[in-house]
Motif scaffolding. Structure first.
Motif, PDB file in Angstrom:
ATOM      1  N   MET A   1       0.835  -1.196   0.000  1.00  0.00           N
ATOM      2  CA  MET A   1       0.000   0.000   0.000  1.00  0.00           C
ATOM      3  C   MET A   1       0.876   1.254   0.000  1.00  0.00           C
ATOM      4  SD  MET A   1      -2.741   1.309   2.862  1.00  0.00           S
ATOM      5  CE  MET A   1      -1.439   1.476   4.096  1.00  0.00           C
ATOM      6  N   ARG A   2       0.598   2.136  -0.949  1.00  0.00           N
ATOM      7  CA  ARG A   2       1.361   3.375  -1.039  1.00  0.00           C
ATOM      8  C   ARG A   2       0.658   4.467  -0.232  1.00  0.00           C
ATOM      9  NH1 ARG A   2       3.199   6.399  -6.643  1.00  0.00           N
ATOM     10  NH2 ARG A   2       4.454   8.049  -5.648  1.00  0.00           N
ATOM     11  N   ILE A   3       1.398   5.107   0.664  1.00  0.00           N
ATOM     12  CA  ILE A   3       0.816   6.148   1.515  1.00  0.00           C
ATOM     13  C   ILE A   3       1.087   7.507   0.884  1.00  0.00           C
ATOM     14  CG2 ILE A   3       0.850   7.203   3.800  1.00  0.00           C
ATOM     15  CD1 ILE A   3       1.647   4.537   4.955  1.00  0.00           C
ATOM     16  N   ASN A   4       0.026   8.276   0.662  1.00  0.00           N
ATOM     17  CA  ASN A   4       0.176   9.591   0.048  1.00  0.00           C
ATOM     18  C   ASN A   4       0.438  10.657   1.117  1.00  0.00           C
ATOM     19  OD1 ASN A   4      -2.382  10.211   1.166  1.00  0.00           O
ATOM     20  ND2 ASN A   4      -3.413   9.420  -0.647  1.00  0.00           N
ATOM     21  N   LEU A   5       0.722  11.881   0.670  1.00  0.00           N
ATOM     22  CA  LEU A   5       1.083  12.961   1.596  1.00  0.00           C
ATOM     23  C   LEU A   5      -0.023  13.285   2.595  1.00  0.00           C
ATOM     24  CD1 LEU A   5       3.030  15.104   2.581  1.00  0.00           C
ATOM     25  CD2 LEU A   5       2.222  16.614   0.741  1.00  0.00           C
ATOM     26  N   PRO A   6      -1.291  13.406   2.169  1.00  0.00           N
ATOM     27  CA  PRO A   6      -2.335  13.668   3.169  1.00  0.00           C
ATOM     28  C   PRO A   6      -2.381  12.625   4.284  1.00  0.00           C
ATOM     29  CG  PRO A   6      -3.194  14.086   0.968  1.00  0.00           C
ATOM     30  CD  PRO A   6      -1.841  13.452   0.792  1.00  0.00           C
ATOM     31  N   THR A   7      -2.181  11.356   3.915  1.00  0.00           N
ATOM     32  CA  THR A   7      -2.191  10.307   4.941  1.00  0.00           C
ATOM     33  C   THR A   7      -0.961  10.397   5.835  1.00  0.00           C
ATOM     34  OG1 THR A   7      -3.444   8.874   3.446  1.00  0.00           O
ATOM     35  CG2 THR A   7      -2.384   7.823   5.329  1.00  0.00           C
ATOM     36  N   TRP A   8       0.195  10.762   5.256  1.00  0.00           N
ATOM     37  CA  TRP A   8       1.384  10.971   6.082  1.00  0.00           C
ATOM     38  C   TRP A   8       1.139  12.088   7.099  1.00  0.00           C
ATOM     39  CZ3 TRP A   8       4.820   7.653   7.117  1.00  0.00           C
ATOM     40  CH2 TRP A   8       5.333   6.784   6.162  1.00  0.00           C
ATOM     41  N   LEU A   9       0.440  13.129   6.683  1.00  0.00           N
ATOM     42  CA  LEU A   9       0.123  14.231   7.609  1.00  0.00           C
ATOM     43  C   LEU A   9      -0.781  13.744   8.739  1.00  0.00           C
ATOM     44  CD1 LEU A   9      -0.464  17.226   5.160  1.00  0.00           C
ATOM     45  CD2 LEU A   9       1.405  16.970   6.802  1.00  0.00           C
ATOM     46  N   THR A  10      -1.716  12.861   8.400  1.00  0.00           N
ATOM     47  CA  THR A  10      -2.588  12.289   9.431  1.00  0.00           C
ATOM     48  C   THR A  10      -1.785  11.431  10.405  1.00  0.00           C
ATOM     49  OG1 THR A  10      -4.419  12.242   7.834  1.00  0.00           O
ATOM     50  CG2 THR A  10      -4.677  10.943   9.829  1.00  0.00           C
ATOM     51  N   LEU A  11      -0.870  10.614   9.870  1.00  0.00           N
ATOM     52  CA  LEU A  11       0.001   9.807  10.734  1.00  0.00           C
ATOM     53  C   LEU A  11       0.874  10.707  11.608  1.00  0.00           C
ATOM     54  CD1 LEU A  11       1.087   7.062   8.179  1.00  0.00           C
ATOM     55  CD2 LEU A  11      -0.246   6.696  10.274  1.00  0.00           C
ATOM     56  N   PHE A  12       1.367  11.793  11.031  1.00  0.00           N
ATOM     57  CA  PHE A  12       2.171  12.752  11.788  1.00  0.00           C
ATOM     58  C   PHE A  12       1.365  13.326  12.946  1.00  0.00           C
ATOM     59  CE2 PHE A  12       3.517  17.273  12.272  1.00  0.00           C
ATOM     60  CZ  PHE A  12       4.776  17.034  12.799  1.00  0.00           C
ATOM     61  N   ARG A  13       0.072  13.586  12.712  1.00  0.00           N
ATOM     62  CA  ARG A  13      -0.800  14.100  13.769  1.00  0.00           C
ATOM     63  C   ARG A  13      -0.908  13.104  14.920  1.00  0.00           C
ATOM     64  NH1 ARG A  13      -4.696  15.123  10.738  1.00  0.00           N
ATOM     65  NH2 ARG A  13      -6.559  13.973  11.303  1.00  0.00           N
ATOM     66  N   VAL A  14      -1.017  11.834  14.587  1.00  0.00           N
ATOM     67  CA  VAL A  14      -1.091  10.802  15.632  1.00  0.00           C
ATOM     68  C   VAL A  14       0.225  10.734  16.405  1.00  0.00           C
ATOM     69  CG1 VAL A  14      -1.324   8.318  16.049  1.00  0.00           C
ATOM     70  CG2 VAL A  14      -2.801   9.451  14.369  1.00  0.00           C
ATOM     71  N   MET A  15       1.345  10.829  15.698  1.00  0.00           N
ATOM     72  CA  MET A  15       2.653  10.743  16.349  1.00  0.00           C
ATOM     73  C   MET A  15       2.942  11.951  17.245  1.00  0.00           C
ATOM     74  SD  MET A  15       5.121   8.990  13.460  1.00  0.00           S
ATOM     75  CE  MET A  15       4.681  10.081  12.122  1.00  0.00           C
ATOM     76  N   LEU A  16       2.277  13.066  16.974  1.00  0.00           N
ATOM     77  CA  LEU A  16       2.473  14.252  17.809  1.00  0.00           C
ATOM     78  C   LEU A  16       1.865  14.079  19.205  1.00  0.00           C
ATOM     79  CD1 LEU A  16       1.802  17.293  15.425  1.00  0.00           C
ATOM     80  CD2 LEU A  16       3.974  16.642  16.492  1.00  0.00           C
ATOM     81  N   LEU A  17       0.879  13.201  19.342  1.00  0.00           N
ATOM     82  CA  LEU A  17       0.165  13.077  20.617  1.00  0.00           C
ATOM     83  C   LEU A  17       1.063  12.647  21.780  1.00  0.00           C
ATOM     84  CD1 LEU A  17      -3.255  11.609  19.457  1.00  0.00           C
ATOM     85  CD2 LEU A  17      -2.769  13.907  20.302  1.00  0.00           C
ATOM     86  N   PRO A  18       1.836  11.544  21.661  1.00  0.00           N
ATOM     87  CA  PRO A  18       2.700  11.192  22.799  1.00  0.00           C
ATOM     88  C   PRO A  18       3.742  12.259  23.089  1.00  0.00           C
ATOM     89  CG  PRO A  18       3.179   9.804  20.887  1.00  0.00           C
ATOM     90  CD  PRO A  18       1.923  10.542  20.580  1.00  0.00           C
ATOM     91  N   ILE A  19       4.186  12.969  22.049  1.00  0.00           N
ATOM     92  CA  ILE A  19       5.139  14.063  22.271  1.00  0.00           C
ATOM     93  C   ILE A  19       4.476  15.165  23.085  1.00  0.00           C
ATOM     94  CG2 ILE A  19       6.529  15.837  21.130  1.00  0.00           C
ATOM     95  CD1 ILE A  19       6.804  13.899  18.749  1.00  0.00           C
ATOM     96  N   MET A  20       3.231  15.496  22.742  1.00  0.00           N
ATOM     97  CA  MET A  20       2.515  16.521  23.480  1.00  0.00           C
ATOM     98  C   MET A  20       2.336  16.133  24.949  1.00  0.00           C
ATOM     99  SD  MET A  20      -1.371  17.930  22.997  1.00  0.00           S
ATOM    100  CE  MET A  20      -1.982  16.400  23.730  1.00  0.00           C
TER     101      MET A  20
END
Length: 198
Positions: A1-20
């Motif tokens: 499965m190829r992940i496009n930029l919008p989906t990468w941004l969504t994944l980035f949003r999830v990864m920001l949570l533990p950092i926050m």
């Protein structure tokens, strides 16, 4: 499965949570870090996540890069972002008002998510699409949460801006109930088994 930029941004949003979360508690973990720095940074991370929420949707529509995985992940990321942050705020400032307000918001999100899933199973997902009222509710929630993240100080005697944020969150909870009832009304014919609903 190829992940496009919008989906990468969504994944980035999830990864920001533990950092926050770590940043929010950094003053407790490392007392030499001023609480104000911890709060401002946590609020900035939350705001960045909220901006990516708008941006990934915009790019997906603009570039026609929608995907099944992105469509699944985006609402999950949104609800995680709000729910995790509300848990943080209730834990650090455990008032009855904040706890009840957070419970209403989280409970509504769970209920409407279940309703959308069920409507999708019977081929009527379009009946419970996100309405403008839901978008207004989301914006008010984000503003309220940013204010609350900025203003929490356990050592302060008065927290005027905190009360502003708390009031905005209560208003967001009212909109949450209202928009939830709108979705429920749209789905009601199907819920009661009306065969003409389709």
């Amino acid at each position: 499965m190829r992940i496009n930029l919008p989906t990468w941004l969504t994944l980035f949003r999830v990864m920001l949570l533990p950092i926050m979360v770590l940043v929010y508690y950094s003053h407790d973990l490392l007392p030499w870090i001023p609480w104000r720095i911890a709060n401002v940074t946590a609020a900035a991370i939350f705001l960045a996540a909220a901006i990516t929420d708008w941006f990934d949707g915009y790019l997906a529509r603009r570039w026609n890069q929608t995907s099944a995985f992105g469509a699944f992940l985006d609402p999950v990321a949104d609800k995680l972002m709000v729910t995790v942050t509300l848990f943080l705020l209730v834990q650090s400032h455990p008032t009855a008002l904040l706890a009840v307000t957070a419970a209403i918001i989280v409970g509504r999100e769970i209920g409407i998510s279940a309703l959308r899933e069920w409507m999708a199973e019977i081929g009527m997902r379009s009946h419970v699409r996100v309405a403008m009222l839901g978008k207004i509710k989301t914006v008010m929630q984000i503003v309220a949460i940013v204010v609350l993240l900025l203003e929490h100080d356990k050592d302060a005697e008065t927290l005027r801006n905190w009360y502003v944020g708390e009031t905005l969150l209560v208003l967001a909870a009212v909109l949450t109930i209202w928009s939830g009832l709108v979705y429920l009304r749209a789905a009601w014919p199907a819920l009661r088994g009306d065969s003409s609903a389709k």
